[in-house]
Enzyme design. Structure first.
Site, PDB file in Angstrom:
ATOM      1  N   LYS A  58       1.346  -1.142  -0.395  1.00  0.00           N
ATOM      2  CA  LYS A  58      -0.221   0.144  -0.005  1.00  0.00           C
ATOM      3  C   LYS A  58       0.965   1.040  -0.028  1.00  0.00           C
ATOM      4  N   ALA A 189      -2.673 -12.468 -12.925  1.00  0.00           N
ATOM      5  CA  ALA A 189      -3.590 -11.345 -12.904  1.00  0.00           C
ATOM      6  C   ALA A 189      -5.034 -11.618 -11.439  1.00  0.00           C
ATOM      7  N   ILE A 192      -2.609  -9.871  -5.934  1.00  0.00           N
ATOM      8  CA  ILE A 192      -1.022  -9.083  -6.314  1.00  0.00           C
ATOM      9  C   ILE A 192      -0.613  -8.809  -7.555  1.00  0.00           C
ATOM     10  N   ALA A 275       2.912 -14.933  -9.316  1.00  0.00           N
ATOM     11  CA  ALA A 275       1.924 -14.183  -7.943  1.00  0.00           C
ATOM     12  C   ALA A 275       1.290 -15.400  -8.421  1.00  0.00           C
ATOM     13  N   VAL A 276       1.333 -15.846  -8.437  1.00  0.00           N
ATOM     14  CA  VAL A 276       0.296 -17.537  -8.162  1.00  0.00           C
ATOM     15  C   VAL A 276       0.097 -17.846  -7.358  1.00  0.00           C
ATOM     16  N   ASP A 318      -4.023 -17.607   7.919  1.00  0.00           N
ATOM     17  CA  ASP A 318      -3.248 -18.195   6.191  1.00  0.00           C
ATOM     18  C   ASP A 318      -3.335 -19.631   6.423  1.00  0.00           C
ATOM     19  N   ALA A 326      -5.359 -10.370   6.058  1.00  0.00           N
ATOM     20  CA  ALA A 326      -4.895 -10.498   7.877  1.00  0.00           C
ATOM     21  C   ALA A 326      -5.658  -9.544   8.571  1.00  0.00           C
ATOM     22  N   HIS A 450     -24.162  15.184   2.241  1.00  0.00           N
ATOM     23  CA  HIS A 450     -23.655  15.953   0.758  1.00  0.00           C
ATOM     24  C   HIS A 450     -22.321  16.815   1.073  1.00  0.00           C
TER      25      HIS A 450
HETATM   26  P1  FAD Z   1       1.879 -14.097   8.237  1.00  0.00           P
HETATM   27  O1  FAD Z   1       1.525 -13.094   8.265  1.00  0.00           O
HETATM   28  O2  FAD Z   1       2.081 -14.908   7.061  1.00  0.00           O
HETATM   29  O3  FAD Z   1       2.386 -14.265   9.631  1.00  0.00           O
HETATM   30  C1  FAD Z   1       3.139 -15.650   9.777  1.00  0.00           C
HETATM   31  C2  FAD Z   1       4.993 -15.384  10.201  1.00  0.00           C
HETATM   32  O4  FAD Z   1       5.073 -16.616  11.440  1.00  0.00           O
HETATM   33  C3  FAD Z   1       5.299 -15.059   9.915  1.00  0.00           C
HETATM   34  O5  FAD Z   1       6.187 -13.798  10.701  1.00  0.00           O
HETATM   35  C4  FAD Z   1       6.507 -16.165   9.274  1.00  0.00           C
HETATM   36  O6  FAD Z   1       8.375 -15.895   9.194  1.00  0.00           O
HETATM   37  C5  FAD Z   1       6.389 -16.880  11.279  1.00  0.00           C
HETATM   38  N1  FAD Z   1       6.779 -18.240  11.001  1.00  0.00           N
HETATM   39  C6  FAD Z   1       5.988 -19.416  10.401  1.00  0.00           C
HETATM   40  N2  FAD Z   1       6.194 -20.588  10.063  1.00  0.00           N
HETATM   41  C7  FAD Z   1       7.526 -20.292  11.505  1.00  0.00           C
HETATM   42  C8  FAD Z   1       7.326 -21.079  12.141  1.00  0.00           C
HETATM   43  N3  FAD Z   1       7.588 -22.711  12.393  1.00  0.00           N
HETATM   44  N4  FAD Z   1       8.205 -20.820  13.413  1.00  0.00           N
HETATM   45  C9  FAD Z   1       8.254 -19.125  13.863  1.00  0.00           C
HETATM   46  N5  FAD Z   1       7.728 -18.441  13.447  1.00  0.00           N
HETATM   47  C10 FAD Z   1       7.244 -18.946  11.799  1.00  0.00           C
HETATM   48  N6  FAD Z   1      -4.200  -9.293   3.041  1.00  0.00           N
HETATM   49  C11 FAD Z   1      -4.833  -8.134   2.904  1.00  0.00           C
HETATM   50  O7  FAD Z   1      -6.109  -8.223   3.872  1.00  0.00           O
HETATM   51  N7  FAD Z   1      -4.880  -6.714   3.171  1.00  0.00           N
HETATM   52  C12 FAD Z   1      -4.010  -6.014   2.083  1.00  0.00           C
HETATM   53  O8  FAD Z   1      -3.577  -5.088   1.184  1.00  0.00           O
HETATM   54  C13 FAD Z   1      -3.163  -7.333   1.604  1.00  0.00           C
HETATM   55  N8  FAD Z   1      -1.880  -7.423   0.297  1.00  0.00           N
HETATM   56  C14 FAD Z   1      -0.778  -8.349   0.445  1.00  0.00           C
HETATM   57  C15 FAD Z   1       0.024  -7.513  -0.503  1.00  0.00           C
HETATM   58  C16 FAD Z   1       1.259  -8.951  -0.440  1.00  0.00           C
HETATM   59  C17 FAD Z   1       1.820  -8.560  -1.019  1.00  0.00           C
HETATM   60  C18 FAD Z   1       0.943 -10.215   0.274  1.00  0.00           C
HETATM   61  C19 FAD Z   1       2.033 -11.025   0.285  1.00  0.00           C
HETATM   62  C20 FAD Z   1       0.290 -10.244   0.735  1.00  0.00           C
HETATM   63  C21 FAD Z   1      -0.806  -9.253   1.102  1.00  0.00           C
HETATM   64  N9  FAD Z   1      -2.218  -9.737   1.974  1.00  0.00           N
HETATM   65  C22 FAD Z   1      -2.976  -8.501   1.762  1.00  0.00           C
HETATM   66  C23 FAD Z   1      -2.641 -11.144   2.688  1.00  0.00           C
HETATM   67  C24 FAD Z   1      -1.741 -10.453   3.967  1.00  0.00           C
HETATM   68  O9  FAD Z   1      -0.550 -10.631   4.150  1.00  0.00           O
HETATM   69  C25 FAD Z   1      -2.185 -12.312   5.260  1.00  0.00           C
HETATM   70  O10 FAD Z   1      -2.932 -12.498   4.681  1.00  0.00           O
HETATM   71  C26 FAD Z   1      -1.912 -12.084   6.065  1.00  0.00           C
HETATM   72  O11 FAD Z   1      -0.835 -11.458   6.380  1.00  0.00           O
HETATM   73  C27 FAD Z   1      -1.941 -13.129   6.882  1.00  0.00           C
HETATM   74  O12 FAD Z   1      -1.311 -13.329   8.515  1.00  0.00           O
HETATM   75  P2  FAD Z   1      -0.771 -14.767   9.481  1.00  0.00           P
HETATM   76  O13 FAD Z   1      -1.011 -14.214  10.805  1.00  0.00           O
HETATM   77  O14 FAD Z   1      -1.500 -15.652   9.298  1.00  0.00           O
HETATM   78  O15 FAD Z   1       0.061 -14.664   8.401  1.00  0.00           O
HETATM   79  P1  NAD Z   2      -4.851 -15.123  -6.062  1.00  0.00           P
HETATM   80  O1  NAD Z   2      -5.426 -16.095  -5.536  1.00  0.00           O
HETATM   81  O2  NAD Z   2      -5.340 -13.493  -5.590  1.00  0.00           O
HETATM   82  O3  NAD Z   2      -4.024 -14.816  -7.665  1.00  0.00           O
HETATM   83  C1  NAD Z   2      -3.297 -15.809  -8.391  1.00  0.00           C
HETATM   84  C2  NAD Z   2      -3.788 -15.546  -9.368  1.00  0.00           C
HETATM   85  O4  NAD Z   2      -2.592 -16.575 -10.556  1.00  0.00           O
HETATM   86  C3  NAD Z   2      -4.956 -16.575 -10.380  1.00  0.00           C
HETATM   87  O5  NAD Z   2      -5.650 -15.521 -11.170  1.00  0.00           O
HETATM   88  C4  NAD Z   2      -4.822 -17.241 -11.058  1.00  0.00           C
HETATM   89  O6  NAD Z   2      -5.727 -17.730 -11.654  1.00  0.00           O
HETATM   90  C5  NAD Z   2      -3.433 -17.325 -11.074  1.00  0.00           C
HETATM   91  N1  NAD Z   2      -2.903 -18.310 -11.398  1.00  0.00           N
HETATM   92  C6  NAD Z   2      -2.416 -19.456 -11.101  1.00  0.00           C
HETATM   93  N2  NAD Z   2      -1.487 -20.039 -11.629  1.00  0.00           N
HETATM   94  C7  NAD Z   2      -1.223 -19.202 -12.818  1.00  0.00           C
HETATM   95  C8  NAD Z   2      -0.238 -19.869 -13.784  1.00  0.00           C
HETATM   96  N3  NAD Z   2      -0.128 -21.411 -13.679  1.00  0.00           N
HETATM   97  N4  NAD Z   2      -0.468 -19.128 -14.608  1.00  0.00           N
HETATM   98  C9  NAD Z   2      -0.799 -18.094 -14.691  1.00  0.00           C
HETATM   99  N5  NAD Z   2      -2.227 -17.821 -13.219  1.00  0.00           N
HETATM  100  C10 NAD Z   2      -1.604 -18.313 -13.178  1.00  0.00           C
HETATM  101  O7  NAD Z   2      -2.675 -15.242  -5.538  1.00  0.00           O
HETATM  102  P2  NAD Z   2      -1.947 -13.923  -5.049  1.00  0.00           P
HETATM  103  O8  NAD Z   2      -1.668 -13.069  -6.061  1.00  0.00           O
HETATM  104  O9  NAD Z   2      -0.517 -14.359  -5.032  1.00  0.00           O
HETATM  105  O10 NAD Z   2      -1.726 -13.449  -3.888  1.00  0.00           O
HETATM  106  C11 NAD Z   2      -2.154 -14.214  -2.530  1.00  0.00           C
HETATM  107  C12 NAD Z   2      -3.003 -13.504  -1.774  1.00  0.00           C
HETATM  108  O11 NAD Z   2      -2.957 -13.195  -0.690  1.00  0.00           O
HETATM  109  C13 NAD Z   2      -4.142 -13.437  -2.454  1.00  0.00           C
HETATM  110  O12 NAD Z   2      -5.689 -14.398  -2.135  1.00  0.00           O
HETATM  111  C14 NAD Z   2      -5.188 -12.185  -1.363  1.00  0.00           C
HETATM  112  O13 NAD Z   2      -5.807 -13.281  -0.540  1.00  0.00           O
HETATM  113  C15 NAD Z   2      -3.840 -11.921  -0.403  1.00  0.00           C
HETATM  114  N6  NAD Z   2      -3.746 -10.655  -0.940  1.00  0.00           N
HETATM  115  C16 NAD Z   2      -4.675  -9.711  -0.308  1.00  0.00           C
HETATM  116  C17 NAD Z   2      -5.103  -8.366  -0.978  1.00  0.00           C
HETATM  117  C18 NAD Z   2      -5.429  -7.117  -0.445  1.00  0.00           C
HETATM  118  O14 NAD Z   2      -5.797  -7.851   0.529  1.00  0.00           O
HETATM  119  N7  NAD Z   2      -6.105  -6.283  -1.264  1.00  0.00           N
HETATM  120  C19 NAD Z   2      -3.922  -8.054  -1.546  1.00  0.00           C
HETATM  121  C20 NAD Z   2      -2.554  -8.758  -2.366  1.00  0.00           C
HETATM  122  C21 NAD Z   2      -2.760 -10.209  -1.941  1.00  0.00           C
END
Ligand code: FAD
Ligand code: NAD
Length: 473
Positions: A58, A189, A192, A275-276, A318, A326, A450
């Site tokens: 963000k 697409a 992410i 980003a799949v 997750d 999150a 408004h």
């Molecule tokens: P995580 O945030 O993945 O945290 C897990 C933690 O546990 C990590 O620090 C990891 O290193 C640690 N860990 C793992 N295994 C072990 C172990 N065995 N021992 C000790 N530590 C360990 N979600 C949204 O809601 N809004 C968004 O805008 C959004 N944007 C995103 C953008 C990107 C690029 C990505 C990749 C994800 C985004 N998400 C978004 C998804 C969001 O980040 C996840 O859903 C969220 O972080 C999951 O939270 P969690 O606590 O389950 O795990």
């Molecule tokens: P995603 O599931 O949103 O998208 C992955 C895309 O990749 C899908 O459209 C899928 O059809 C496609 N795909 C899968 N395999 C493929 C292949 N071999 N070739 C081409 N396309 C393929 O997953 P993401 O974008 O990696 O993000 C992971 C998760 O992180 C999301 O599901 C979401 O829960 C979380 N996230 C949330 C936010 C947000 O809340 N704004 C932002 C980023 C990530």
């Protein structure tokens, strides 16, 4: 110091750190084991979300939007900006500063709540025994009354496009590029792909997204997707659907081979982001003696209260079923903490909002029309375009609409779908209404200031009963 705690949480992402804070608030002696190390080598709390997920993405979306506004939109306001330059390294440094401040904030919250932070990799080695291996490789044992597993997820890799950390990268590295790649390819697409594609396209990359599915954002309301897809096209995002990537070669650039209905193609880009989707971190979470039940995709099996098959062991975020968001993980963290403390925590999985932070933003909660049709639920639809609101016009940001779905007999709000300016904020109004089991009429009878964008939500609610005031019904 004793190694015994009431609760030990593995993982300090939003699910784990919030579970820990709530446990501590409820008087439980709590420790959190986390192994994350930020790119500067410092251990950091906050998990994926704060370090390489929600927050940094963000921050970059905001920087790129500022740049895009100055270069593309100010002229219409009569403002001339000359000599505008972008310092990508500064953009990344600002993002890192935001991340550092927030992860330090979680650290501070741990201190004030007296939560022990144990840095290292945690494994469940007995019913309630945890072994933590620190960076120096020394294992230490801990015992907990209850265990909360919150290890989160990581990017899925593709054998046809193996990461090399330079030209072919995942989302972690895509948040740290210090130069704008002239040609950027993205496989996937999804959320992410679209967010990262928007960032780099706004600041100069030519972006091509290769998506396997024939439809963009399959589960999202089709009317929203059509509106967004048109806007993405106008912004220059080249989204190719129905593509199967068959191989990649890396040299001075990345050459991607892919197939679609029309045949085999080649695409050359400077950087390729994969980003799949994401997979749960369960590979090294338990020793062989611990029989934690996983599903076929590696997610931990839990019931509606996030209880695993092991007594006093819970799993949240997750790593369990449901959307990888999150706020979903945070709610599960609170629920589990409250249940450990003997209270009645619960999560309403029907009212989890989704947001995609593109321009226009896409946000929704509850059911889509397709889901209601499939379930045979009778419903009425009310829509209202932002173009008919004064505020969106004044902001020069009038693409999009609000669409509300209400039960045809009871008028109860069943779903809200918004594409347009500040959809991420507007969706909260629908979430609250749905949480209170409110109706479209409840929203329609509520006075909205408004001129605001939220008037579009009220007008859509009026439109459910064909009495919108600022459009033909
Ligand atoms: P995580 O945030 O993945 O945290 C897990 C933690 O546990 C990590 O620090 C990891 O290193 C640690 N860990 C793992 N295994 C072990 C172990 N065995 N021992 C000790 N530590 C360990 N979600 C949204 O809601 N809004 C968004 O805008 C959004 N944007 C995103 C953008 C990107 C690029 C990505 C990749 C994800 C985004 N998400 C978004 C998804 C969001 O980040 C996840 O859903 C969220 O972080 C999951 O939270 P969690 O606590 O389950 O795990
Ligand atoms: P995603 O599931 O949103 O998208 C992955 C895309 O990749 C899908 O459209 C899928 O059809 C496609 N795909 C899968 N395999 C493929 C292949 N071999 N070739 C081409 N396309 C393929 O997953 P993401 O974008 O990696 O993000 C992971 C998760 O992180 C999301 O599901 C979401 O829960 C979380 N996230 C949330 C936010 C947000 O809340 N704004 C932002 C980023 C990530």
């Amino acid at each position: 110091m004793s190694n015994d705690y009431d609760v030990i949480v593995i993982g300090a992402g939003p699910a784990g750190y919030v579970a820990a804070i709530r446990c501590a608030q409820l008087g439980l002696q709590t420790a959190v084991v986390d192994d994350f190390v930020f790119k500067d080598g410092e251990p950091a709390l906050g998990g994926t979300c704060l370090n390489v997920g929600c927050i940094p993405s963000k921050a970059l979306l905001d920087s790129s939007e500022q740049y895009h506004k100055v270069t593309e939109h100010l002229a219409a306001h009569g403002i001339t900006a000359r000599g505008v330059e972008l310092d990508v390294e500064q953009m990344i440094a600002r993002k890192d500063k935001v991340v550092k401040e927030l992860t330090a904030g979680v650290r501070q919250l741990f201190k004030v709540n007296k939560i022990e932070w144990i840095h290292g990799h945690g494994r469940l080695v007995g019913a309630r025994d945890i072994e933590v291996t620190s960076a120096d490789g020394e294992p230490e044992r801990y015992r907990a009354g209850s265990v909360v597993l919150a290890p989160g997820s990581r990017s899925i890799e593709l054998s046809a496009a193996p990461l090399d950390g330079d030209r072919i990268i995942n989302s972690d590295a895509a948040l740290d590029m210090t130069a704008v790649p002239p040609r950027l390819g993205i496989i996937g697409a999804g959320v992410i792909g679209l967010e990262m594609g928007s960032v780099w396209s706004r600041i100069g990359s030519e972006v091509v997204l290769l998506e396997a599915q024939d439809e963009l954002l399959g589960p999202v309301d089709r009317q929203l997707v059509r509106t967004a897809q048109k806007a993405f096209k106008e912004q220059g995002l080249d989204i190719r659907l129905g593509c199967r990537v068959t191989g990649t070669e890396v040299g001075q650039a990345v050459s991607i081979r892919y197939e679609d209905k029309k045949g085999a193609h080649q695409l050359v880009v400077d950087t390729l982001i994969v980003a799949v989707g994401r997979r749960p971190n369960t590979d090294d979470l338990c020793s062989g003696e611990v029989d934690l039940l996983l599903d076929e995709r590696g997610f931990i099996n839990v019931d509606e209260h996030c209880r695993t098959n092991l007594p006093d062991v819970y799993a949240v975020g997750d790593v369990v079923r449901g959307p990888m968001l999150a706020h979903k993980g945070q709610e599960e963290g609170v629920m589990v903490a409250e249940r450990i403390a003997g209270k009645a925590g619960h999560v309403n999985y029907e009212t989890i909002p989704w947001v995609i932070y593109t321009d226009p933003e896409i946000a929704w909660v509850g059911r889509t029309e397709a889901q209601l049709k499939a379930a045979g639920v009778p419903y009425n639809v009310g829509t209202f375009p932002f173009a008919a609101t004064g505020r969106a016009r004044a902001m020069d940001h009038s693409t999009g609409l609000v669409k509300l779905l209400a039960h045809a007999e009871t008028d109860r709000l069943l779903g809200a779908h918004i594409v347009g300016p500040q959809a991420s904020e507007l969706i909260a109004e629908a979430v609250v209404t749905m949480e209170f089991a409110g109706s479209a009429e409840d929203l329609a009878r509520t006075i909205h200031a408004h001129p605001t964008l939220s008037e579009a939500v009220r007008e859509a609610a009026l439109a459910v009963s064909k009495r919108a005031l600022h459009k033909a019904n």
